[in-house]
Each structure stands twice: as C-alpha cells, then as structure tokens.
Design a protein around this motif. Structure first.
Motif, PDB file in Angstrom:
ATOM      1  N   HIS A  48      -9.823  -8.950   2.082  1.00  0.00           N
ATOM      2  CA  HIS A  48      -9.957  -8.049   1.039  1.00  0.00           C
ATOM      3  C   HIS A  48      -8.895  -7.554   0.459  1.00  0.00           C
ATOM      4  N   ARG A  49      -8.927  -6.740  -0.640  1.00  0.00           N
ATOM      5  CA  ARG A  49      -7.761  -6.292  -1.123  1.00  0.00           C
ATOM      6  C   ARG A  49      -7.947  -4.818  -1.296  1.00  0.00           C
ATOM      7  N   ILE A  50      -6.516  -3.913  -1.868  1.00  0.00           N
ATOM      8  CA  ILE A  50      -6.581  -2.774  -2.277  1.00  0.00           C
ATOM      9  C   ILE A  50      -5.798  -2.579  -3.388  1.00  0.00           C
ATOM     10  N   ASP A  51      -6.106  -1.705  -4.396  1.00  0.00           N
ATOM     11  CA  ASP A  51      -5.235  -1.572  -5.524  1.00  0.00           C
ATOM     12  C   ASP A  51      -3.665  -1.455  -5.433  1.00  0.00           C
ATOM     13  N   LYS A  52      -3.040  -1.820  -6.326  1.00  0.00           N
ATOM     14  CA  LYS A  52      -1.764  -1.775  -6.501  1.00  0.00           C
ATOM     15  C   LYS A  52      -1.068  -0.272  -6.027  1.00  0.00           C
ATOM     16  N   HIS A  53      -1.461   0.626  -6.413  1.00  0.00           N
ATOM     17  CA  HIS A  53      -0.849   2.161  -6.128  1.00  0.00           C
ATOM     18  C   HIS A  53      -1.656   2.661  -4.790  1.00  0.00           C
ATOM     19  N   THR A  54      -2.611   1.861  -4.247  1.00  0.00           N
ATOM     20  CA  THR A  54      -3.355   2.437  -2.949  1.00  0.00           C
ATOM     21  C   THR A  54      -2.784   1.760  -1.763  1.00  0.00           C
ATOM     22  N   THR A  55      -2.522   2.850  -0.760  1.00  0.00           N
ATOM     23  CA  THR A  55      -1.749   2.454   0.251  1.00  0.00           C
ATOM     24  C   THR A  55      -2.769   2.293   1.517  1.00  0.00           C
TER      25      THR A  55
END
Length: 350
Positions: free
Chosen positions: A158-165
């Motif tokens: 899965h992925r999370i967005d660039k600015h999401t930690t």
C-alpha cells in the motif's frame, strides 16, 4: 501520446492504493470444460502469470472457486466460478538502490514495517525518480542474505502520500506480497490515522461515506461523487474526536476502504479540510479571527510541517507465514507533536 497523457497514466498508477492496487481476475469455466489442474487452466488464460506464481497465490488463499479457497492442484469443473487477486506488476521504472536512512519498526524473513517520514515519496514516478522510500528499501534489501523466495525488490502493499507520515508494510517475498495483498483487498487489515482538521467537528464520532474519483476539473486531486453519478469508487472513513482546539480538531480515522487521498477528500467534503493540506485548501486560514497576531500564529504552525497534518498511526495485519496477528504503532513525528503543543498553548491563553 502527449506529455499530459503520459503524466496522467503515471499519476493514475502512483495514486492507486490498497484495494485499487490489485487486479481481480474473474473467470467462469465453459460448460464443456474438461477436468484440468487450476494452475494450468489459468496459465492459458492470464497473461504473464507463471505456474509458480499461481501456486503461491493458492498458498496465500487468493485462488477462489465458487466462493472457497482452493489448492493449485484443484481440478476445474464445468461452470466453476474462479476469482484471483493479484498485485499489479512492477512498472517499467528501474529501482536504483540509494543509501537513504529509513526507520525500520519491525523486520523478519517475510516483511518489513517502515515508519515513513514527511516529504518522502513512496514509489518512483513522474518527477520523482530518486530519493523515494523504495529506493531506500532496495538498498536495504541488497545488504540482506539472499534466499530463493526473495523478490530482489520490495513488494509494495500500500502507499501513503508524500507529506503523510507513518506506518507502511513492504513484502520481501512473492508469497508474502500475495497474502498481504489479499488482506488489504478483503479489508481484514486495520489502519488508523491521526489527522488535524480545520474547524470544530460537531460530532464526537461519525462515519463519512461517498464515492471517490479523480476530479474532472483538476486531474491532480480527487473528489466525492454521489452514487447515482456512476463515477468513482465507494469509500468509508470512520472517525472519532481525540482533542479539540476551538478552531481545529484532532481526529482518529479508521479506514474501511483505501481510496487515494481518502481521508483528505472525505474531510474536505464535510467542510473540514486537513490543516496545511496544500492540494485540498487547508493551507490557508479557514477558521479563527482576523487579528494579525492570530494570522502569524497560523503561519508559524504551517512552518512546522511540509504538508497535510496526517499520520498513519497504527497497522494491524496477519503475518503471511505464521498466521500470527501483528499490531504496530508509531509515535507522531516531531513537527506534528510541536503543532499540537502550539495549539494547546494557544487555546489555554486565548
């Protein structure tokens, strides 16, 4: 194909998350079908899928016939209803190993749990061919003892967005990837996020629903569509209030689905964009006073985080080889913690 079309194609792959990452093949055997092993049957019908891979899929419980998982030696019968869930194939972008520090929360022979920092893209794509989390993971993999079932590359679940930690799981083996993929597809994994949103959320807890699809006006963002519009995919976000700061609210979000930008899109839809969300309007003052002192306070808050105040706090999953239920938790990053402390102090003295 124009440059814009190419960018669209790349972005559409980059934006796919959780359930959207997996092809769901569906085949119904002919009336006159002879009895044949299911792995051989599917090899003749699915492009670029090896027998070994189909056997791993079966081991992971992702080979379904008439609603029940079967082994790779199952003999297909007439009118059998066959379903297969597969991770998407690796894109035509070479993953270059880069010595980038990463925070590994947990690791064994099957998987790696990583705590991703802010301002880091997960996967190489248009405009981000290096410096990504997967570049760092590849470097880490190269330093590990090699086994026959290793990919030689990370298996992104899965992925999370660039600015999401926060917490991400990466598979080491094909069997692990297939097993984890099915968990996300079947929604048996558990994910909780912390988000700071604009406004005083009225209800202490609630559920946000609405089909999410790419915006027809701006292809870089997503929006909620009504079900009768026939666009987008169903999405459900459960939330509860953790702490109130008068003009902003800290909420815990539990994802039932995993659509692209889901939390960001859903909270904007109900009038509470995420604090400092650059794409969804949270990077300006939406609640509060017009005093210059307050405006300066908000600007100082914005400087603490590079983008939306969103953190993947916890992840629960079933280990792909041991069957043990695992649960991982991560602390809020420094910038997010400082942001909350500033709001606590502000609400105490104002």
């Amino acid at each position: 194909m124009s440059k814009e079309d190419i960018e669209d194609n790349i972005e559409s792959v980059e934006d796919q998350q959780t359930e959207d990452m997996f092809e769901h093949h569906h085949v119904i055997a002919d009336v006159g079908q002879d009895a044949v092993r299911i792995d051989k049957f599917l090899m003749d019908r699915l492009a670029n899928v090896s027998r070994n891979r189909l056997q791993n899929i079966a081991k992971a419980g992702s080979l379904i016939v008439n609603g029940n998982p079967v082994k790779s030696n199952y003999k297909v019968r007439a009118k059998d209803d066959i379903s297969v869930v597969l991770p998407y194939p690796v894109r035509e972008i070479k993953l270059v190993a880069e010595d980038i520090p990463i925070d590994i929360v947990y690791e064994d022979d099957a998987l790696v749990i990583v705590n991703k920092p802010a301002n880091m893209v997960v996967h190489p794509g248009f405009g981000n061919y290096s410096g990504t989390l997967l570049n760092a993971i590849v470097y880490h993999f190269e330093g590990l003892p090699q086994r026959e079932d290793y990919f030689g590359r990370p298996g992104l679940v899965h992925r999370i967005d660039k600015h999401t930690t926060g917490i991400l799981v990466v598979a080491k083996t094909e069997l692990a990837l297939t097993h984890l993929a099915k968990q996300f597809y079947d929604r048996t994994s558990e994910r909780k996020y912390y988000a700071l949103v604009w406004g005083d959320v009225v209800e202490d807890e609630g559920t946000i629903t609405g089909h999410i699809g790419r915006s027809k006006k701006n292809r870089k963002v997503f929006q909620v569509y009504e079900e009768d519009e026939g666009f987008g995919k169903d999405a459900t976000t459960h939330y509860k209030v953790v702490e109130r700061f008068r003009y902003v609210t800290l909420v815990e979000c539990k994802l039932e689905t995993g659509r692209t930008h889901q939390i960001r899109v859903h909270f904007k839809h109900i009038g509470h964009p995420l604090f400092h969300d650059l794409e969804y309007g949270g990077d300006r003052i939406l609640k509060g006073t017009t005093f210059a002192k307050y405006q300066q306070f908000i600007n100082n808050c914005f400087k603490l985080i590079p983008g939306q105040a969103l953190h993947a706090k916890t992840l629960g999953l079933t280990h792909p080889t041991t069957g043990e239920r695992l649960f991982f938790d991560s602390e809020l990053p420094t910038g997010f913690t400082q942001l909350l402390e500033k709001w606590r102090n502000y609400t105490k003295i104002n």
